[in-house]
Design a protein around this motif. Structure first.
Motif, short mmCIF file in Angstrom:
data_model
loop_
_atom_site.label_atom_id
_atom_site.label_comp_id
_atom_site.label_asym_id
_atom_site.label_seq_id
_atom_site.Cartn_x
_atom_site.Cartn_y
_atom_site.Cartn_z
N VAL A 16 0.87 -1.18 0.00
CA VAL A 16 0.00 0.00 0.00
C VAL A 16 0.90 1.22 0.00
N VAL A 17 0.75 2.09 -1.00
CA VAL A 17 1.60 3.26 -1.15
C VAL A 17 0.76 4.51 -0.94
N ALA A 18 1.35 5.52 -0.34
CA ALA A 18 0.64 6.78 -0.14
C ALA A 18 0.26 7.40 -1.48
N SER A 19 -0.91 8.01 -1.55
CA SER A 19 -1.34 8.65 -2.78
C SER A 19 -0.36 9.75 -3.16
N PRO A 20 -0.05 9.88 -4.45
CA PRO A 20 0.91 10.92 -4.86
C PRO A 20 0.36 12.31 -4.59
N PRO A 21 1.21 13.28 -4.32
CA PRO A 21 0.75 14.66 -4.12
C PRO A 21 0.04 15.17 -5.37
N GLN A 22 -0.88 16.11 -5.16
CA GLN A 22 -1.66 16.63 -6.29
C GLN A 22 -0.80 17.36 -7.31
N ASN A 23 0.34 17.91 -6.87
CA ASN A 23 1.18 18.66 -7.81
C ASN A 23 2.29 17.80 -8.41
N SER A 24 2.15 16.48 -8.30
CA SER A 24 3.11 15.59 -8.95
C SER A 24 2.63 15.31 -10.37
N HIS A 25 3.57 15.24 -11.32
CA HIS A 25 3.18 14.90 -12.69
C HIS A 25 2.97 13.41 -12.86
N ILE A 26 3.24 12.61 -11.82
CA ILE A 26 2.98 11.17 -11.84
C ILE A 26 1.80 10.91 -10.90
N GLN A 27 0.68 10.51 -11.48
CA GLN A 27 -0.52 10.22 -10.70
C GLN A 27 -0.92 8.76 -10.90
N PHE A 28 -1.30 8.09 -9.83
CA PHE A 28 -1.68 6.68 -9.94
C PHE A 28 -2.57 6.30 -8.77
N ASP A 29 -3.36 5.24 -9.01
CA ASP A 29 -4.12 4.58 -7.96
C ASP A 29 -3.62 3.16 -7.74
N ILE A 30 -3.13 2.55 -8.84
CA ILE A 30 -2.63 1.17 -8.78
C ILE A 30 -1.32 1.11 -9.56
N LEU A 31 -0.31 0.48 -8.97
CA LEU A 31 0.96 0.21 -9.64
C LEU A 31 1.01 -1.29 -9.95
N TYR A 32 1.19 -1.61 -11.23
CA TYR A 32 1.19 -3.00 -11.69
C TYR A 32 2.61 -3.38 -12.10
N SER A 33 3.04 -4.56 -11.73
CA SER A 33 4.40 -5.01 -12.02
C SER A 33 4.62 -5.14 -13.52
N THR B 82 7.46 5.69 -20.51
CA THR B 82 8.17 6.83 -19.93
C THR B 82 9.32 6.29 -19.09
N THR B 83 10.51 6.78 -19.35
CA THR B 83 11.72 6.27 -18.70
C THR B 83 12.32 7.34 -17.80
N TYR B 84 12.73 6.92 -16.60
CA TYR B 84 13.41 7.81 -15.66
C TYR B 84 14.76 7.21 -15.30
N ASN C 69 2.98 14.61 -21.31
CA ASN C 69 3.06 13.76 -20.13
C ASN C 69 1.84 12.85 -20.13
N GLN C 70 2.07 11.54 -20.14
CA GLN C 70 0.97 10.58 -20.14
C GLN C 70 0.60 10.12 -18.75
N LEU C 71 1.31 10.58 -17.74
CA LEU C 71 1.15 10.00 -16.40
C LEU C 71 0.36 10.89 -15.45
#
Length: 759
Positions: free
Chosen positions: A130-147, A168-170, A235-237
């Motif tokens: 369980v991961v904390a929800s990303p901040p609203q001002n982050s360009h990466i938004q998610f509800d579920i992270l899939y392997s 998208t690569t970091y 940005n697709q995320l």
């Protein structure tokens, strides 16, 4: 580690298309971390789009599902509330969810070890964290992270491709990494590992491609710059901010403060005679010039401090209103923001109080106490100049507001090349499975429905862009945006044929046919396009498919009106090109039948939707939502313009009151000598009207230039008409006359006996 994390973008220049994109081919991440010691770690992200998620009997659509590499939670520091960040995403079909998703599906139970079913295939996925929800001002938004481990597209189907740019690569660099040196190595990396694949698509050798100015190179963007500096990159995320709009609002705020400071300076110097004796007495009693200057500065700073306290309260109310009404997230007041506010207040206080302090402290006590003080022409000219500046600012904002509204109205009226009215779009229609054809026919048979079509996309939802080539000649590969539609799609959308024909059930060979738009024909320089053959090598690593051009349609918009129309191709739904599910069922409905058709679709989906959620929208509303931010910007800009004009009018009102007071006896004498009320009002008004006209001449080029720059953001833009400047001038004139009319008329109708009896 934000200062060491970079998004890996793609710098490209191919076949007339150049720019920087936010996505890269799948192999880039592995090559970076394997071949370059400067790179400590990489992670890839693939946005899954709308996905159905089931748990027991419940089924919901989730939009923010990201497939990520196992390193995602170690490269970034999104805090894991449950589970181990190092191992949570290593196993295939493992997922990490936010507390919102955990509560939605599992209530108060611990989600660890539980299983959610993803996609229509109902793939079992185990919750490993369980991961904390990303901040609203982050360009990466998610509800579920899939392997990402074993991902069908990224790690199996396109793991070889240096063309399929959908991830998208970091990159996390080491502390001592030399970024310019690393970027300089990227062309060699592409040449070594991707040139053979690229040559298959570009139609020439990789060396010739680079020698003629071609680019297909990874480039690095600091993570801290992604959110506000990626409007032209994308940005697709998640969402993005725009530094340009921050600059716009900052400029407007500064202009408003400047107008207020001008008011203070104008009124302080205009009322100088009332404080002249105070200055004379203080100087006579031993006060020094510097002491008097500090006194007036402290008075100015006191006013600004009181204004700051009121502003903080107003800002907090405005923050909550904006967040609830237009979903504009603004952070609450913090110590750093308070520090900025105090700094701004101090600067404004000094700016507003500096000239009055210097001006008032310079009075000679002997002259002042004799009652012979003369404020002089210089002070009057300065006040006039400041009034001109005030109104130039206000009129410039009026011009910008009018042109913004004109552009937004124009966008609503642009001919899109298709009829977007009375079109209902059902998304994810493939969930009907084998019943999809039955569902389509059942809806088409109803009298409320004019026609029904299936397509891989609809205008405004996006399209698929890939490389193609003309079979004849040595033409290089070119880019085409593509969409798959069935036999009824063109008629349903109201798109017109220019020449040739559309797909027909009478021609089985149409499974190998293509219909181009006018832009594609023009850019490919096809004088006689019907019968030409284009090839598509992208379906697999070593196969080529051919499609015969059977028709040309008129240009139509498939994306936002910020962008020009691109070369476009229509393929038959489920042809030999590439398999794409048809997630869109498009219904053209009879006018005024929206409610009954929605009820019809809901009932039909209950029968054929296999228990999955129904998603539908209207096409015209989808296009309108593309300009929601511009609409909000227009409303905010109108509000700020109104506030600026109000502040300017308050200052003008004070100056008029002072002018009337100073000329009271002159007005009385003129009335005794027979002057009319109209002539006195004209006398008091004409000087301010002249200043307003001068301000208009100053404001026109400023407003014109500012709007020219803003309109460059739109591929379709209105012409800047003369009437906008005329209307702005008339509005400013009306505001000026309205502001000064009360005091002018009041002075003109006053009894002259009252003004002369003290002589």
């Amino acid at each position: 580690n934000a200062n060491r994390i970079y998004r890996v973008n793609l710098d490209y220049n191919y076949n007339g298309e150049a720019g920087i994109g936010a996505n890269t081919p799948p192999p880039v991440a592995n090559r970076l971390v394997t071949d370059y010691p400067e790179v400590e770690a990489t992670t890839r992200v693939y946005h899954e789009g709308n996905t159905m998620v089931r748990y027991q009997e419940a089924a919901f659509d989730e939009d923010d599902i990201l497939s990520v590499d196992s390193t995602f939670l170690t490269v970034f520091d999104f805090p894991l509330l449950e589970g181990d960040a190092a191992t949570a995403l290593t196993a295939p079909n493992s997922i990490v969810i936010t507390p919102t998703i955990a509560q939605k599906y599992f209530g108060d139970q611990s989600p660890l070890g539980k299983t959610l079913l993803l996609w229509e295939y109902q793939i079992p996925c185990q919750v490993t964290g369980v991961v904390a929800s990303p901040p609203q001002n982050s360009h990466i938004q998610f509800d579920i992270l899939y392997s990402m481990t074993g991902h069908y597209l990224v790690e199996r189907r396109f793991d070889w491709s240096w063309i399929w740019c959908q991830v998208t690569t970091y990159a996390l660099l080491h502390e001592d990494a030399n970024l310019p040196a690393l970027e300089a190595k990227m062309p060699a990396m592409v040449e070594q590992h991707g040139s053979k694949v690229l040559e298959q698509f570009i139609g020439s050798s990789y060396q010739d491609f680079v020698a003629t100015g071609g680019r297909w190179f990874p480039t690095f963007q600091p993570l801290t710059e992604v959110y506000l500096h990626s409007v032209n990159i994308g940005n697709q995320l998640g969402s993005l901010g725009d530094i340009n709009y921050l600059y716009i609002f900052a400029v407007v705020a500064v202009l408003m403060l400047l107008v207020a400071a001008i008011n203070f300076m104008n009124l302080a110097t205009a009322r100088a005679t009332q404080r002249a004796k105070e200055v004379g007495i203080r100087k006579t009693l031993g006060s020094r010039k510097r002491q008097l200057q500090w006194q007036f500065l402290v008075e100015s700073l006191t006013y600004v401090t009181l204004a700051l306290l009121l502003a903080l309260c107003m800002a907090e109310v405005a923050r909550m209103v904006l967040e609830t009404t237009i979903s504009l997230y603004l952070p609450p007041l913090s110590l750093s923001l308070l520090g900025y506010a105090l700094g701004i207040a101090f600067v404004v206080g000094l700016l507003a109080g500096s000239y009055p302090a210097l001006y008032l402290s310079a009075f000679s006590p002997a002259t002042v106490l004799k009652g012979t003080i003369n404020t002089g022409r210089s002070a009057g000219r300065l006040r006039q100049g400041l009034v001109v500046l005030q109104f130039a600012i206000s009129i410039s904002l009026i011009i910008c507001t009018l042109l913004m509204q004109q552009q937004l109205d124009y966008l609503q009226q642009v001919n899109l090349g298709f009829d977007k009215e009375n079109v209902l779009v059902v998304s994810r229609a493939e969930r009907a499975g084998s019943e999809l054809a039955t569902l389509k026919q059942m809806l088409a048979d109803r009298s409320e429905v004019a026609s029904v079509a299936l397509s891989s996309e609809v205008p405004g939802s996006g399209d698929h862009t890939d490389f193609y080539q003309l079979r004849e000649g040595d033409q290089e590969n070119f880019l085409l945006s593509a969409l798959q539609g069935d036999y009824d799609w063109l008629a349903t959308m109201g798109i017109q044929m220019r020449e040739g024909r559309y797909f027909s059930r009478d021609f089985p060979s149409d499974s190998s046919a293509v219909v181009l738009n006018e832009t594609a024909v023009r850019q490919l320089q096809l004088e006689d396009p019907i019968g030409k053959v284009i090839t598509y090598p992208g379906a697999c690593g070593n196969c080529v498919q051919e499609f015969t051009v059977i028709g040309v349609v008129e240009d139509f918009n498939t994306t936002s009106l910020h962008n020009p129309i691109h070369p476009f191709a229509l393929f038959l739904y489920h042809d030999k090109n590439y398999y794409v599910d048809a997630p869109y069922l498009t219904l053209r409905i009879a006018p005024n039948k929206a409610a009954s058709v929605i009820a019809l679709v809901e009932d039909a989906w209950t029968t054929y939707g296999q228990g999955t959620p129904l998603q539908y929208s209207f096409l015209d509303q989808n296009f309108a939502s593309m300009f929601a931010w511009e609409q909000q910007l227009g409303r905010l800009f109108t509000l700020f313009t109104g506030l600026t004009i109000l502040v300017a009018c308050l200052g003008l009102l004070g100056l008029v009151a002072y002018t009337v007071e100073k000329r009271t006896k002159e007005i009385g004498i003129r009335k005794v000598l027979g002057a009319s009320v109209a002539s006195i009002v004209s006398m008091l008004s004409q000087s301010f009207v002249k200043l307003m006209l001068i301000a208009l001449l100053v404001a026109i080029p400023i407003g014109y230039y500012a709007m020219q720059e803003w309109l460059q953001n739109f591929a379709y833009r209105t012409d800047i008409s003369f009437w906008v400047f005329l209307l702005a001038g008339l509005a400013a004139l009306a505001i000026t006359l309205f502001t000064i009319s009360y005091q002018s008329i009041k002075a003109a109708v006053a009894n002259p006996v009252d003004s002369l009896r003290n002589e």
